[in-house]
Design a protein around this motif. Sequence first.
Motif, PDB file in Angstrom:
ATOM      1  N   THR A   1       0.838  -1.193   0.000  1.00 48.75           N
ATOM      2  CA  THR A   1       0.000   0.000   0.000  1.00 48.75           C
ATOM      3  C   THR A   1       0.879   1.251   0.000  1.00 48.75           C
ATOM      4  OG1 THR A   1      -1.609   1.265   1.273  1.00 48.75           O
ATOM      5  CG2 THR A   1      -0.366  -0.382   2.512  1.00 48.75           C
ATOM      6  N   ALA A   2       0.676   2.075  -1.021  1.00 49.86           N
ATOM      7  CA  ALA A   2       1.441   3.323  -1.157  1.00 49.86           C
ATOM      8  C   ALA A   2       0.486   4.471  -0.903  1.00 49.86           C
ATOM      9  CB  ALA A   2       2.025   3.422  -2.561  1.00 49.86           C
ATOM     10  N   ASN A   3       0.813   5.279   0.063  1.00 51.16           N
ATOM     11  CA  ASN A   3      -0.120   6.346   0.390  1.00 51.16           C
ATOM     12  C   ASN A   3       0.624   7.612   0.778  1.00 51.16           C
ATOM     13  OD1 ASN A   3      -2.454   7.679   0.862  1.00 51.16           O
ATOM     14  ND2 ASN A   3      -2.823   6.792   2.877  1.00 51.16           N
ATOM     15  N   SER A   4       0.094   8.743   0.344  1.00 48.20           N
ATOM     16  CA  SER A   4       0.543  10.050   0.817  1.00 48.20           C
ATOM     17  C   SER A   4      -0.529  11.020   0.355  1.00 48.20           C
ATOM     18  CB  SER A   4       1.906  10.428   0.236  1.00 48.20           C
ATOM     19  OG  SER A   4       1.755  10.821  -1.105  1.00 48.20           O
ATOM     20  N   ASP A   5      -0.529  12.222   0.911  1.00 52.07           N
ATOM     21  CA  ASP A   5      -1.567  13.196   0.526  1.00 52.07           C
ATOM     22  C   ASP A   5      -1.597  13.408  -0.974  1.00 52.07           C
ATOM     23  OD1 ASP A   5      -2.494  13.486   2.988  1.00 52.07           O
ATOM     24  OD2 ASP A   5      -1.484  15.391   3.441  1.00 52.07           O
ATOM     25  N   LYS A   6      -0.398  13.407  -1.588  1.00 51.03           N
ATOM     26  CA  LYS A   6      -0.322  13.708  -3.027  1.00 51.03           C
ATOM     27  C   LYS A   6      -0.902  12.588  -3.884  1.00 51.03           C
ATOM     28  CE  LYS A   6       3.505  16.451  -4.156  1.00 51.03           C
ATOM     29  NZ  LYS A   6       4.917  16.475  -4.517  1.00 51.03           N
ATOM     30  N   LEU A   7      -1.034  11.403  -3.290  1.00 51.40           N
ATOM     31  CA  LEU A   7      -1.472  10.245  -4.081  1.00 51.40           C
ATOM     32  C   LEU A   7      -2.951   9.934  -3.902  1.00 51.40           C
ATOM     33  CD1 LEU A   7       1.610   7.948  -3.443  1.00 51.40           C
ATOM     34  CD2 LEU A   7       1.041   9.140  -5.559  1.00 51.40           C
ATOM     35  N   LYS A   8      -3.675  10.811  -3.213  1.00 51.19           N
ATOM     36  CA  LYS A   8      -5.097  10.518  -2.955  1.00 51.19           C
ATOM     37  C   LYS A   8      -5.884  10.519  -4.265  1.00 51.19           C
ATOM     38  CE  LYS A   8      -5.725  11.469   1.856  1.00 51.19           C
ATOM     39  NZ  LYS A   8      -5.686  12.500   2.861  1.00 51.19           N
ATOM     40  N   SER A   9      -5.546  11.440  -5.182  1.00 55.44           N
ATOM     41  CA  SER A   9      -6.206  11.439  -6.500  1.00 55.44           C
ATOM     42  C   SER A   9      -5.274  10.798  -7.507  1.00 55.44           C
ATOM     43  CB  SER A   9      -6.485  12.857  -6.975  1.00 55.44           C
ATOM     44  OG  SER A   9      -7.221  13.532  -6.035  1.00 55.44           O
ATOM     45  N   PHE A  10      -5.865  10.271  -8.557  1.00 55.01           N
ATOM     46  CA  PHE A  10      -5.092   9.601  -9.594  1.00 55.01           C
ATOM     47  C   PHE A  10      -4.200  10.606 -10.334  1.00 55.01           C
ATOM     48  CE2 PHE A  10      -4.884   8.362 -14.127  1.00 55.01           C
ATOM     49  CZ  PHE A  10      -4.080   7.250 -13.966  1.00 55.01           C
ATOM     50  N   VAL A  11      -2.903  10.302 -10.388  1.00 55.72           N
ATOM     51  CA  VAL A  11      -1.948  11.102 -11.170  1.00 55.72           C
ATOM     52  C   VAL A  11      -1.182  10.107 -12.034  1.00 55.72           C
ATOM     53  CG1 VAL A  11      -0.092  12.813 -11.090  1.00 55.72           C
ATOM     54  CG2 VAL A  11      -1.619  12.563  -9.127  1.00 55.72           C
ATOM     55  N   ASN A  12      -1.429  10.163 -13.322  1.00 56.88           N
ATOM     56  CA  ASN A  12      -0.921   9.133 -14.230  1.00 56.88           C
ATOM     57  C   ASN A  12       0.575   8.867 -14.060  1.00 56.88           C
ATOM     58  OD1 ASN A  12      -0.093   7.638 -16.502  1.00 56.88           O
ATOM     59  ND2 ASN A  12      -1.854   8.331 -17.676  1.00 56.88           N
ATOM     60  N   GLN A  13       1.402   9.928 -14.193  1.00 50.34           N
ATOM     61  CA  GLN A  13       2.852   9.725 -14.140  1.00 50.34           C
ATOM     62  C   GLN A  13       3.294   9.149 -12.793  1.00 50.34           C
ATOM     63  OE1 GLN A  13       1.199  12.507 -15.014  1.00 50.34           O
ATOM     64  NE2 GLN A  13       2.561  13.989 -15.972  1.00 50.34           N
ATOM     65  N   ALA A  14       2.737   9.706 -11.727  1.00 50.05           N
ATOM     66  CA  ALA A  14       3.167   9.284 -10.390  1.00 50.05           C
ATOM     67  C   ALA A  14       2.751   7.840 -10.126  1.00 50.05           C
ATOM     68  CB  ALA A  14       2.560  10.215  -9.338  1.00 50.05           C
ATOM     69  N   TYR A  15       1.510   7.508 -10.501  1.00 48.28           N
ATOM     70  CA  TYR A  15       1.039   6.134 -10.287  1.00 48.28           C
ATOM     71  C   TYR A  15       1.886   5.152 -11.106  1.00 48.28           C
ATOM     72  CZ  TYR A  15      -3.201   7.078  -7.530  1.00 48.28           C
ATOM     73  OH  TYR A  15      -4.086   7.415  -6.531  1.00 48.28           O
ATOM     74  N   ALA A  16       2.203   5.539 -12.361  1.00 50.54           N
ATOM     75  CA  ALA A  16       3.008   4.648 -13.214  1.00 50.54           C
ATOM     76  C   ALA A  16       4.387   4.433 -12.583  1.00 50.54           C
ATOM     77  CB  ALA A  16       3.135   5.227 -14.619  1.00 50.54           C
ATOM     78  N   SER A  17       4.960   5.495 -12.009  1.00 50.06           N
ATOM     79  CA  SER A  17       6.284   5.366 -11.382  1.00 50.06           C
ATOM     80  C   SER A  17       6.233   4.417 -10.190  1.00 50.06           C
ATOM     81  CB  SER A  17       6.803   6.730 -10.903  1.00 50.06           C
ATOM     82  OG  SER A  17       7.066   7.543 -12.004  1.00 50.06           O
ATOM     83  N   ILE A  18       5.150   4.500  -9.409  1.00 52.35           N
ATOM     84  CA  ILE A  18       5.047   3.624  -8.228  1.00 52.35           C
ATOM     85  C   ILE A  18       4.850   2.167  -8.662  1.00 52.35           C
ATOM     86  CG2 ILE A  18       3.660   3.083  -6.190  1.00 52.35           C
ATOM     87  CD1 ILE A  18       3.106   6.084  -5.949  1.00 52.35           C
TER      88      ILE A  18
END
Length: 321
Positions: free
Chosen positions: A62-79
């Motif tokens: 489980t990856a969580n932080s305030d910045k990841l609450k909404s879908f962000v394509n680049q960030a999600y792909a990196s994780i």
Amino acid sequence: MSVLVFVENIEGVFKKSAHEVVSYAKAIANTINQPLVALSIGDVKDENLKGLSKYGANRILTANSDKLKSFVNQAYASIIEAAARQENSSIVVLSNSFSGKGLAPRLAAKLVAGLANGVVELPTIEGSILRVKKTAFSGKAFAVTELNSAVKVIALNANAFELRESPVDAEIVAFENQPSPDDFATVVKEIIRATDKVSLPEAEIVVSGGRGLKGPENWGIIEELAEALGAATACSKPVSDAGWRPHAEHVGQTGIAVSPNLYIAIGISGAIQHLAGISSSKTIVVINKDPEAPFFKVADYGIVGDAFEIVPKITAAVRSY
Ligand code: FAD
């Protein structure tokens, strides 16, 4: 090695399609005798995460932080990329949802992986070669794609695979990897929901209306049947172009692709561009007053007649059932 499945949540809750991808990934993991690792991004409670083990996830990251609450394509792909590398994943599975359609190619590029998206069946796997059936040409056809890369990415259509319970004991592990600031160049500021009704891409039953309904004032018969069946409503392109219905309901090549168990097409001619969006539907029922309407060629059941007479009778029958 492992199979990794990325599980999307909506406001902390996993929908049916999320459990479908876990069931699907588990079936693959069993075939190649590898553990299944599930990855969730965003704020999801442990009790919901634990639910993934019911469908066979052996480990839950489980990856969580305030910045990841909404879908962000680049960030999600990196994780997901970082998780796939950490878990030495040979196959990464995700949903071919609105987010998944953007994520899958980006992820495949990052992992130098072969990609099959719009997948509708379990693959066959022989050594390092994976063959899988998927929709092609905007849903107008099916193709069997062969992937022979070391890492493979599969994006599964909603409703294409049934839920399969295979409970295991799973551990929940925090995945600490943080994306770089560059991954947040584009972020979602606000999500405005067009409707609270059943979500169209995930709906198991869709009641869809075309120009044969004559005008927006007649949409009551579509909505009443949809409500009786617990279905989502949809429409053909000219209907949304004319402003009779919102564009979010437009199904087809230039609209949304759906794959429900039941698609009921009312007053829709069945042009190839419309059929492109519904080709994965399991059962198609067509109601049209023209017996020559092309839609009847792909229908499992057809009723020739006036929608204004037939649809209210079906609604009454469903309600009395
Ligand atoms: P019509 O073709 O006008 O058909 C109406 C139907 O209703 C007829 O079959 C008629 O017999 C029936 N009817 C009339 N009255 C009644 C009644 N009382 N009871 C029962 N039946 C009745 N279309 C899409 O839908 N989705 C797309 O994504 C899409 N993308 C396109 C992309 C391109 C590049 C192009 C060129 C076209 C696209 N189209 C798309 C448009 C498509 O070609 C058709 O024009 C469109 O699907 C027709 O919509 P329709 O069936 O609602 O209307």
